[in-house]
Design a protein around this motif. Sequence first.
Motif, mmCIF file in Angstrom:
data_model
loop_
_atom_site.group_PDB
_atom_site.id
_atom_site.type_symbol
_atom_site.label_atom_id
_atom_site.label_comp_id
_atom_site.label_asym_id
_atom_site.label_seq_id
_atom_site.Cartn_x
_atom_site.Cartn_y
_atom_site.Cartn_z
ATOM 1 N N VAL A 112 0.956 -1.150 0.115
ATOM 2 C CA VAL A 112 -0.120 -0.094 -0.101
ATOM 3 C C VAL A 112 0.911 1.019 -0.032
ATOM 4 O O VAL A 112 1.628 1.405 0.832
ATOM 5 N N THR A 113 0.838 2.018 -1.225
ATOM 6 C CA THR A 113 1.670 3.189 -1.051
ATOM 7 C C THR A 113 1.357 4.150 0.008
ATOM 8 O O THR A 113 0.124 4.317 0.422
ATOM 9 N N ALA A 114 2.282 5.109 0.153
ATOM 10 C CA ALA A 114 1.925 6.176 1.392
ATOM 11 C C ALA A 114 0.963 7.253 0.764
ATOM 12 O O ALA A 114 -0.215 7.631 1.374
ATOM 13 N N GLY A 115 0.985 7.404 -0.441
ATOM 14 C CA GLY A 115 -0.303 8.257 -1.055
ATOM 15 C C GLY A 115 -1.531 7.679 -0.915
ATOM 16 O O GLY A 115 -2.411 8.308 -0.845
ATOM 17 N N ALA A 116 -1.689 6.649 -1.469
ATOM 18 C CA ALA A 116 -2.906 5.776 -1.341
ATOM 19 C C ALA A 116 -3.489 5.765 0.053
ATOM 20 O O ALA A 116 -4.754 6.116 0.131
ATOM 21 N N LEU A 117 -2.452 5.466 1.063
ATOM 22 C CA LEU A 117 -3.055 5.359 2.541
ATOM 23 C C LEU A 117 -3.525 6.768 2.915
ATOM 24 O O LEU A 117 -4.625 6.660 3.724
ATOM 25 N N ALA A 120 -6.892 7.532 1.210
ATOM 26 C CA ALA A 120 -8.119 7.063 1.761
ATOM 27 C C ALA A 120 -8.380 7.417 3.259
ATOM 28 O O ALA A 120 -9.532 7.769 3.510
ATOM 29 N N VAL A 121 -7.249 7.720 3.905
ATOM 30 C CA VAL A 121 -7.715 8.365 5.352
ATOM 31 C C VAL A 121 -8.105 9.745 5.328
ATOM 32 O O VAL A 121 -9.239 10.036 6.064
ATOM 33 N N ARG A 122 -7.687 10.523 4.424
ATOM 34 C CA ARG A 122 -8.195 11.934 4.310
ATOM 35 C C ARG A 122 -9.819 11.831 3.870
ATOM 36 O O ARG A 122 -10.529 12.595 4.338
ATOM 37 N N ALA A 123 -9.878 11.107 2.820
ATOM 38 C CA ALA A 123 -11.231 10.891 2.534
ATOM 39 C C ALA A 123 -12.217 10.617 3.555
ATOM 40 O O ALA A 123 -13.397 11.290 3.744
ATOM 41 N N ASP A 124 -12.125 9.441 4.294
ATOM 42 C CA ASP A 124 -12.623 9.370 5.544
ATOM 43 C C ASP A 124 -12.832 10.559 6.491
ATOM 44 O O ASP A 124 -13.934 10.741 6.912
ATOM 45 N N THR A 125 -11.868 11.111 6.604
ATOM 46 C CA THR A 125 -11.548 12.197 7.716
ATOM 47 C C THR A 125 -12.495 13.395 7.280
ATOM 48 O O THR A 125 -13.246 14.064 8.105
ATOM 49 N N GLU A 126 -12.749 13.684 5.941
ATOM 50 C CA GLU A 126 -13.450 14.711 5.594
ATOM 51 C C GLU A 126 -14.982 14.373 5.184
ATOM 52 O O GLU A 126 -15.673 15.426 5.509
ATOM 53 N N GLY A 130 -18.516 18.152 10.586
ATOM 54 C CA GLY A 130 -17.810 19.230 11.182
ATOM 55 C C GLY A 130 -16.482 19.236 10.487
ATOM 56 O O GLY A 130 -15.842 20.572 10.860
ATOM 57 N N VAL A 131 -15.944 18.386 9.940
ATOM 58 C CA VAL A 131 -14.616 18.701 9.346
ATOM 59 C C VAL A 131 -14.777 19.233 7.904
ATOM 60 O O VAL A 131 -15.277 18.839 6.981
ATOM 61 N N THR A 132 -13.979 20.271 7.678
ATOM 62 C CA THR A 132 -14.039 20.979 6.463
ATOM 63 C C THR A 132 -12.859 20.605 5.627
ATOM 64 O O THR A 132 -12.972 20.658 4.363
ATOM 65 N N LYS A 133 -11.800 20.170 6.346
ATOM 66 C CA LYS A 133 -10.578 19.979 5.371
ATOM 67 C C LYS A 133 -9.609 19.027 6.468
ATOM 68 O O LYS A 133 -9.538 18.990 7.465
ATOM 69 N N ALA A 134 -8.795 18.050 5.475
ATOM 70 C CA ALA A 134 -7.912 17.340 6.452
ATOM 71 C C ALA A 134 -6.724 17.068 5.502
ATOM 72 O O ALA A 134 -6.534 16.788 4.252
ATOM 73 N N LYS A 135 -5.605 16.865 6.325
ATOM 74 C CA LYS A 135 -4.305 16.460 5.708
ATOM 75 C C LYS A 135 -3.679 15.365 6.475
ATOM 76 O O LYS A 135 -3.767 15.368 7.589
ATOM 77 N N VAL A 136 -3.400 14.320 5.434
ATOM 78 C CA VAL A 136 -3.002 13.125 6.091
ATOM 79 C C VAL A 136 -1.646 12.802 5.649
ATOM 80 O O VAL A 136 -1.290 12.856 4.503
ATOM 81 N N ARG A 137 -0.620 12.301 6.449
ATOM 82 C CA ARG A 137 0.879 11.869 6.150
ATOM 83 C C ARG A 137 1.149 10.736 6.663
ATOM 84 O O ARG A 137 0.885 10.435 8.234
#
Length: 200
Positions: A112-117, A120-126, A130-137
């Motif tokens: 699983v590439t870091a970008g794909a992970l 996916a987590v960013r989409a679930d978080t957004e 109440g969440v307007t934006k998310a950044k995941v690393r």
Amino acid sequence: MSKSASARALARSQGAERSLTFVTGLLALFAGTAVLVLGVGWFGTYRARRPVLDPAVTEWLAAREPVVPRVIAIVAGLVLLGFGLWWFFRSLRPEPKPDLHLDRTQGHALTVTAGALSAAVRADTESVDGVTKAKVRSVGDPGEPALRLQIWLREGTDLRRVWQDLDAQVLARARTALGVETLPVAVRIELGASPRQRVR
């Protein structure tokens, strides 16, 4: 309990940078204090009027062997220059984004590439209310994954409810998908400000 590699990677280690800064500052403080003490005249008025590098010392060095101190000074300067350049580029190097190897079996490798992970987590978080934006690393290493999560909340959002939704939905789903029992996560939350109203 010792910290795991992934847990240490959640916040990029700045211990070495802080240690070097502390030592450099301490040496500068000692040097400044010594010069101040000499200038004030605590070692005598006559000594305060003389240069910081006493001519008697320079004459003594010149009388011994002028080449040796110069060579030592040049070598020390080059070493310090090389160390400074190495430290500068080390501090600016980009943080690695490790891929996660779920299966290393020959012919059935699953990565699983870091970008794909992160995506996916960013989409679930957004998708959390109440969440307007998310950044995941993705951080850590391939054997011990970890996440660094930064989210922006809409004004008036219940922070406790958002945190519960993140833990019960987003992070639980990520742990299940990755097949891990624990997934260290560092979360930074930005609260939205109310829109400014123009006074007429």
